[in-house]
Design a protein around this motif. Structure first.
Motif, PDB file in Angstrom:
ATOM      1  N   UNK A  75     -12.278  22.291  16.053  1.00 38.63           N
ATOM      2  CA  UNK A  75     -11.543  23.112  17.015  1.00 38.63           C
ATOM      3  C   UNK A  75     -12.540  23.961  17.783  1.00 38.63           C
ATOM      4  N   UNK A  80     -13.009  32.349  22.838  1.00 32.86           N
ATOM      5  CA  UNK A  80     -13.385  31.707  24.099  1.00 32.86           C
ATOM      6  C   UNK A  80     -12.189  30.999  24.722  1.00 32.86           C
TER       7      UNK A  80
ATOM      8  N   UNK B  83     -15.822  32.989  30.041  1.00 31.52           N
ATOM      9  CA  UNK B  83     -14.715  32.082  29.695  1.00 31.52           C
ATOM     10  C   UNK B  83     -13.531  32.299  30.629  1.00 31.52           C
ATOM     11  N   UNK B 110     -20.345  27.939  18.435  1.00 32.78           N
ATOM     12  CA  UNK B 110     -19.041  27.388  18.841  1.00 32.78           C
ATOM     13  C   UNK B 110     -18.513  28.097  20.080  1.00 32.78           C
ATOM     14  N   UNK B 111     -18.891  29.359  20.291  1.00 34.84           N
ATOM     15  CA  UNK B 111     -18.430  30.056  21.497  1.00 34.84           C
ATOM     16  C   UNK B 111     -19.048  29.428  22.749  1.00 34.84           C
ATOM     17  N   UNK B 114     -17.640  26.052  23.313  1.00 33.31           N
ATOM     18  CA  UNK B 114     -16.277  26.126  23.842  1.00 33.31           C
ATOM     19  C   UNK B 114     -16.282  26.539  25.314  1.00 33.31           C
ATOM     20  N   UNK B 115     -17.239  27.393  25.689  1.00 33.73           N
ATOM     21  CA  UNK B 115     -17.400  27.715  27.111  1.00 33.73           C
ATOM     22  C   UNK B 115     -17.792  26.442  27.878  1.00 33.73           C
ATOM     23  N   UNK B 117     -16.872  23.408  27.042  1.00 29.32           N
ATOM     24  CA  UNK B 117     -15.624  22.634  27.201  1.00 29.32           C
ATOM     25  C   UNK B 117     -14.748  23.230  28.301  1.00 29.32           C
ATOM     26  N   UNK B 118     -14.585  24.561  28.290  1.00 33.33           N
ATOM     27  CA  UNK B 118     -13.688  25.193  29.266  1.00 33.33           C
ATOM     28  C   UNK B 118     -14.199  25.025  30.695  1.00 33.33           C
ATOM     29  N   UNK B 206     -16.830  22.918  15.833  1.00 35.10           N
ATOM     30  CA  UNK B 206     -16.580  22.471  17.210  1.00 35.10           C
ATOM     31  C   UNK B 206     -17.438  21.241  17.505  1.00 35.10           C
ATOM     32  N   UNK B 207     -16.821  20.171  17.999  1.00 37.52           N
ATOM     33  CA  UNK B 207     -17.606  18.974  18.317  1.00 37.52           C
ATOM     34  C   UNK B 207     -18.699  19.248  19.365  1.00 37.52           C
TER      35      UNK B 207
END
Lengths: 447, 382
Positions: A75, A80, B83, B110-111, B114-115, B117-118, B206-207
């Motif tokens: 996940x 974020x 983000x 992971x942050x 994830x940024x 990804x976003x 996170x992948x």
């Protein structure tokens, strides 16, 4: 005797990393890419839900010494994603679980206060606590916490965060170009917090956010957890979605509030709920049975059984009978990183019950795991489900529900399109947001 | 062909880099803590086809020791600001500052992933250390450390962040209905990092992010930090006084690259604080007015330029001719000096054929000419 109809609160739980989430369905999409979160959030906002919720997991689960590979896993980062979702929604509350064991109060408070600013007052924090050394292997802090200390740390952590949120009153920034005064007085945000877990002091950098403090959630079910919620939380994420269990839980936690000088309205009780909708009740029941079989494959059934038996059962046929050997009782467990496993306190008793049930109904391992696993909370036509939700709320079994679809990202769409209009028709659910902050959506006192 | 100014970045911080910037006519000091303010600034930078914006951050509030009330005070978490801007922009790189000293590398990894990804491949981060005892007291975990140790710890921090990004191979998620497996666990990797300050097991939750390895940036003023950059970063920001000094700094950076055996050279971007106007006298007058308001001359680690966009264009091209591969401008006041960059400087550079006219590459790495890297763990297992 009529009292006004209670307004229902609804929230959307992004499908999680467990076997409730069906990834094998052709309609199942990414649970990592931002488009999935955007779709899910926009559906929830279109349906005028109170908030969207993201759970947390900080270590990939393992079973039998290997990474568990049958469920959806992985996940993105909660903060974020919530901050990015604030850009694609206007009113929807943005709630996330953040652990009090693997974080520091200053950082978490800074992140929630930032999220509350960026979203215009829509942030919520589900405060959870962990003593899990397995997860701790991913962190500086490690898994240092004794189980008995976990609520203590959570309570201290939350109070430290409140000290930080409250370190600004909200009137410190003048930003008056003409007079050259940015601040009304020097050095706002001063704080000191000292207790047996934290010793911090200085100046908090984030000015008071729209909600002051984010909405606080608690999810614990033990006596300690309920007391913690009664003392500190704005909403409680409960497991008791049925009429009798729900009413008992509701009465219990609301009854604890007076001793903290709080009114019953100041704590919302929101059980998690799954659902399967169909054109008719019969159609929905058939679909629900299909979904249960998708959720519990033969392999998954063996793995679920292993979690109670605490043994390698890979040699067993999921379509055959239960093992004759008994569960292995011990502190080392075959499954790691799973809260449910820690809660199975007496595996021998569970095995006894399951054997009786399997014998009585002539169930294979897989059939038994489907039978004893969590079935869907609401199964029926949209009208049946709307009736059931409304009845449970009006009977004080809850203040609403946190809905957990089994499909990402479209699993909420049909609920939004069919059930929500029926609830709105009868005046039990909002047709427009009346406020801008999550506190306003939930009818909570301002902090 | 590489343009004469290959890369141009802008550093966003509060109302701008001058402490009195918030009092400028077009400043928006009452909106510094809103998403709208940051979105407008980053969109403006995107309008100028800039490579990336950085967003400053720290674990402090600035000057609390003095009794001043005439300066911007307070800040938001930079990663979350980035983000919130990501879905509202489409092409520009987003590089928030992250303090290694007080954060968990697992959370940071992971942050930023994830940024990424976003933003669909536009994330990076600038790593920094924190030396201020006040910031240590905010966290309360330990006493302030010595700079050498903090830099070494930051190097470990980045190493863990990077290993975690690689801890999922790109094709780990298989969704194989036939075998019932969601992932191929042979493509998930423990990172098993053990260092002096922390140990991290992995894999990440996170992948691997779209860019594989989002770019890492370091601001450096001295050899030990050049070394950190050579070990850990993709871009190093340096502070030359002039083109000749840029050549000297570049030699220092290259020496550290050699010392640590870095296989490919770092991007080296020069830093400038800029005050821009129609005329040189207008720009220097503006800076003087701001200085007067703040009660003293602007103090800055980077050279300060006050002048016209034409003169700035000349200076930037001279700096790049000296070997720098890009520039990070710190606008003295926002939005004034940012708009002067995007609507004044950039068109001038474009007219000379010295800067890109529009975005072509999809990811920040690609724009910086960095290939999507192979996964360090994939080779080991094949």
């Amino acid at each position: 005797m009529s009292r006004p109809r209670k307004e229902i609160h609804l929230a959307a739980h992004f499908p999680g990393v467990n076997n409730t989430t069906v990834w094998s369905d052709p309609a199942a999409g990414s649970h990592i890419e931002f488009d999935s979160f955007r779709h899910f959030a926009r559906t929830a906002e279109r349906a005028r839900f109170d908030f969207l919720f993201l759970a947390e997991g900080l270590r990939l689960r393992e079973q039998g010494g290997e990474i568990y590979d049958l469920d959806v896993m992985g996940r993105p980062d909660t903060f974020t994603v919530l901050a990015a979702l604030s850009a694609v929604t206007d009113r929807l509350g943005l709630a996330g679980t953040i652990n009090s064991t693997f974080n520091e109060p200053f950082e978490v408070a800074r992140q929630f206060a930032t999220l509350d600013h960026l979203s215009g007052g829509r942030a919520a924090w589900n405060v959870v606590t962990s003593w899990d050394a397995f997860t701790g292997e991913n962190f500086r802090r490690g898994g240092f916490l004794a189980e008995a200390d976990r609520y203590r740390r959570a309570e201290r952590f939350l109070r430290a965060a409140w000290t930080l949120f409250d370190s600004w009153r909200g009137d410190e920034i003048l930003a008056d170009k003409a007079s050259g005064r940015f601040l009304t007085a020097p050095g706002p945000g001063a704080f000191t917090h000292r207790d047996d877990h934290f010793d911090i002091a200085g100046h908090f950098p984030v000015p008071r956010s729209p909600q002051g403090r984010p909405v606080i959630f608690q999810a614990g079910d033990s006596n300690e957890g309920r007391e913690f919620a009664a003392a500190t939380a704005d909403a409680i994420f409960s497991r008791h979605g049925t009429l009798e269990a729900g009413k008992a839980f509701y009465a219990d936690v609301k009854g604890r509030l007076a001793r903290y000088g709080r009114t019953p309205e100041s704590l919302k009780v929101l059980p998690a709920a799954t659902f399967v909708l169909g054109d008719t009740d019969e159609d929905a029941r058939e679909r629900a049975a299909v979904v249960r079989r998708q959720q519990v494959s033969g392999q998954t059934a063996i793995k679920l059984l292993e979690q109670v038996w605490n043994r390698d059962l890979s040699g067993y046929d999921p379509d055959g009978p239960l093992p004759e050997e008994d569960p292995r009782v011990g502190t080392d467990h075959i499954a790691r990183g799973r809260a449910s496993v820690r809660m199975t306190r007496d595996p021998l008793a569970v095995a006894r019950q399951w054997r009786e049930l399997a014998a009585e109904k002539n169930l294979s391992i897989r059939e038994l795991m489907i039978e004893v696993g969590a079935r869907q909370t609401f199964v029926g036509s949209p009208r049946t489900v709307a009736d059931a939700i409304d009845e449970l709320v009006q009977a004080d079994a809850s203040d609403g529900f946190i809905l957990v679809p089994h499909l990402t990202p479209g699993g909420l769409d049909v609920f939004a399109d069919t059930v929500v209009p029926l609830l709105q028709e009868r005046g039990a659910f909002r047709t427009e947001y009346s406020g801008t902050t999550l506190r306003e959506h939930l009818g909570l006192p301002t902090s | 062909m590489t343009p004469a100014l290959p890369h141009l970045a802008v550093a966003l911080d509060g109302a701008g880099w001058h402490p009195a910037a918030w009092r400028e006519p077009d400043a928006r000091p009452a909106e510094l803590f809103t998403a709208g303010y940051w979105t407008d600034l980053v969109r403006e930078a995107e309008r100028g086809a800039l490579d990336l914006v950085t967003i400053e951050d720290s674990f402090g509030v600035g000057s609390t020791q003095d009794a001043r009330v005439d300066r911007v005070y307070g800040r938001l978490d930079a990663t979350l600001v980035a983000a919130a801007v990501a879905p509202r922009t489409s092409a520009i790189g987003l590089v928030p500052t992250v303090v290694a000293t007080h954060t968990e590398p697992f959370h940071v990894s992971k942050a930023v992933a994830s940024l990424d990804y976003a933003s669909v491949g536009r994330a990076g981060y600038r790593v920094r250390i924190s030396t201020s005892p006040a910031e240590f007291a905010h966290v309360g975990r330990r006493e302030a450390g010595e700079v050498g140790e903090l830099l070494a710890e930051a190097a470990d921090h980045v190493e863990v962040v990077r290993r975690l990004w690689d801890s999922w191979e790109d094709d780990a998620e298989i969704r194989d209905a036939a075998t019932g497996r969601f992932v191929d666990r042979s493509k998930l990797h423990y990172i098993d990092f053990t260092g002096q300050w922390f140990s991290v097991k992995g894999p990440s939750i996170t992948p691997r992010p779209p860019q594989g390895q989002p770019p890492v940036v370091v601001l450096a003023h001295a050899a030990p930090v050049y070394r950190l950059a050579a070990r850990a970063a993709d871009v190093v920001l340096v502070t030359p006084r002039d083109p000749a000094h840029a050549t000297e700094l570049l030699a220092e950076v290259r020496a550290e690259e050699l010392a640590v055996g870095r296989p490919t050279p770092l991007h080296v971007f020069g830093e400038l604080v800029v005050f821009l106007d129609e005329t040189t006298a207008g720009a220097t007058g503006r800076l003087a007015r701001l200085d007067e308001r703040d009660g003293g001359e602007l103090r800055s680690d980077a050279a300060v330029f006050a002048g016209t966009v034409d003169d700035l264009a000349d200076l930037l091209l001279d700096l790049c001719a000296a070997g720098l591969t890009g520039i990070r401008l710190r606008p003295g006041a926002l939005p004034h000096d940012l708009v002067a960059v995007t609507r004044g400087l950039v068109p001038r550079l474009q007219a000379r054929g010295s800067f890109r006219r529009h975005y072509t590459e999809g990811t920040l790495r690609a724009r910086l000419g960095l290939a999507r890297p192979a996964n360090r763990y994939a080779e080991v297992t094949r």
